[in-house]
Scaffold this active site. Structure first.
Site, PDB file in Angstrom:
ATOM      1  N   ASP A 126       0.825  -1.210   0.000  1.00 59.67           N
ATOM      2  CA  ASP A 126       0.000   0.000   0.000  1.00 59.67           C
ATOM      3  C   ASP A 126       0.867   1.272   0.000  1.00 59.67           C
ATOM      4  OD1 ASP A 126      -2.468   1.328   0.028  1.00 59.67           O
ATOM      5  OD2 ASP A 126      -3.310  -0.158   1.399  1.00 59.67           O
ATOM      6  N   GLY A 162      -2.797   4.764  -8.260  1.00 59.52           N
ATOM      7  CA  GLY A 162      -2.542   5.667  -9.385  1.00 59.52           C
ATOM      8  C   GLY A 162      -1.898   6.982  -8.967  1.00 59.52           C
ATOM      9  N   ASP A 183      -9.999   3.540  -3.973  1.00 55.52           N
ATOM     10  CA  ASP A 183     -10.652   2.316  -3.488  1.00 55.52           C
ATOM     11  C   ASP A 183     -12.075   2.178  -4.033  1.00 55.52           C
ATOM     12  OD1 ASP A 183      -8.363   2.167  -2.008  1.00 55.52           O
ATOM     13  OD2 ASP A 183      -9.385   1.852  -0.090  1.00 55.52           O
TER      14      ASP A 183
END
Ligand code: GLA
Length: 374
Positions: A126, A162, A183
């Site tokens: 992440d 992105g 998300d």
């Protein structure tokens, strides 16, 4: 680990967030087997955020929360491997994970080795709490190289949404898939938004590093962590078909222990999975009817010469969409036509006067696998 087709599996986050434990993970794996989803190709079982204790141990290693994973992660990996799955875990390039657990900033080398020692096959990585002083691309390259040298084949799943023009540098990090979007949540607006965001970045996906549109919401029906309003079955059909046409990884996000027949039929649709997993890995292209970003026609050339043709009506009303056979390589003078069946209904179609056309209700799609005949 290099996969030449988009990775498929199940991930804990969309439904369960922090409410995860060993028994949920293993019973979900059993449900994937019993429902035929494993055999349909969903091979990665991924434990997302919130699996760890908030502190590392004295040696600086990540520690699984013993209340959730009392036998540790190696045990989970062994159990999943014995059931024919691959095991995925989660970390983050910043100082904490998005949910506030320890992350891998400055610890990439050790953490990659820890995951390898646990038998991990896939790492979702992440982008939260990234320090402003270091580029994301540098941090991702660090982890990519740490994984490449950790002694185990681990698929690197980048999840930087992105941000920071990810598409420009993700190919240099060793990632095998990259999250290109914010998300997903379980609403029609979210599905529509994620589809529209793909048009300009399609050239950056494909074999080597698949463009990840985020985990599936098919079958969530408003339940769980990102459950919100839920979608209709037609909207879930369109969502799944778009992810397949765009060659996104397919990570199921619903509670697989409780799927209904419609959900299973969507997730196991053979025509769509055949397109999604096509070995040639050609990227699709998109034509927008009347230039309208809510009327995409998606075309993808498949390995055996067939053509996948998807009509998507994202508008709130009925719409007419079309594609010409000539633009799909079959001009009228060839004496040949295109024909095929719709993926969900089996309804046949063929080119008439050089055109394949369809009229679709709001929020629905038609996807055909076409062959050249005549
Ligand atoms: C981010 C990611 C999600 C999920 C959560 C976990 O929001 O994009 O997919 O992993 O973090 O905290």
């Amino acid at each position: 680990m290099i996969k030449n087709t988009p990775p498929m599996g199940w991930n804990t986050w969309n439904t369960f967030a922090a409410n995860i434990d060993e028994s949920l993970v293993l019973s979900s794996a059993d449900a994937l087997i019993a429902s035929g989803l494993r055999d349909a190709g969903y091979e990665y079982v991924v434990v997302d955020d919130c699996w760890a204790l908030k502190e590392r141990d004295r040696a600086g290693r990540l520690v699984p929360d013993p209340a959730k994973f009392p036998h540790g992660m190696k045990h989970v990996a062994d159990e999943l491997h014995a059931r024919g799955f691959k095991f995925g875990m989660y970390s983050c390039c910043g100082s904490m994970t998005c949910a506030g657990y320890p992350a891998s900033l400055g610890r990439e080398y050790e953490d990659a080795r820890t995951f390898a020692a646990w038998g991990v096959d896939f790492l979702k990585y992440d982008y939260c709490y990234k320090p402003a002083s270091v580029d994301g691309k540098t941090l991702y390259r660090r982890m990519g190289l740490a994984l490449a040298n950790c002694g185990r084949d681990i698929l690197f799943s980048g999840c930087s949404w992105g941000a920071d023009n990810t598409h420009e540098w993700i190919g240099t990090t060793g990632a095998n898939m990259w999250r290109s979007t914010p998300d997903i949540v379980d609403t029609w607006d979210s599905v529509k938004d994620l589809i529209k965001r793909q048009y300009s970045i399609l050239p950056y996906g494909g074999v080597g590093c698949f463009n990840d549109m985020d985990m599936l919401i098919v079958g969530m029906h408003g339940k769980g962590n990102v459950g919100l309003k839920g979608c209709t079955d037609d909207e879930y059909r369109l969502h799944f078909a778009a992810w397949c046409m765009f060659a996104s990884p397919l990570m199921i996000g619903c509670d697989v222990r409780e799927t209904d027949e419609t959900t299973r039929a969507i997730l196991k649709n053979e025509t769509l999975l055949g397109i999604a997993q096509d070995p040639r890995g050609n990227r699709p292209y998109v034509n927008l009817i009347w230039g309208c970003d809510e009327l995409p026609v998606v075309v993808r050339a498949l390995a055996n010469g067939d053509i996948a043709l998807g009509f998507f009506n994202l508008t709130d009303g009925q719409a007419h969409l079309w594609a010409t056979a000539e633009d799909m390589g079959v001009p009228e003078f060839s004496g040949k036509t295109l024909e095929g069946e719709e993926a969900y209904t089996g309804e046949k179609t063929r080119s008439v006067n050089g055109t394949i056309a369809v009229t679709l209700p709001a929020h629905s799609c038609a996807v055909y696998r076409l062959r050249i005949v005549g």
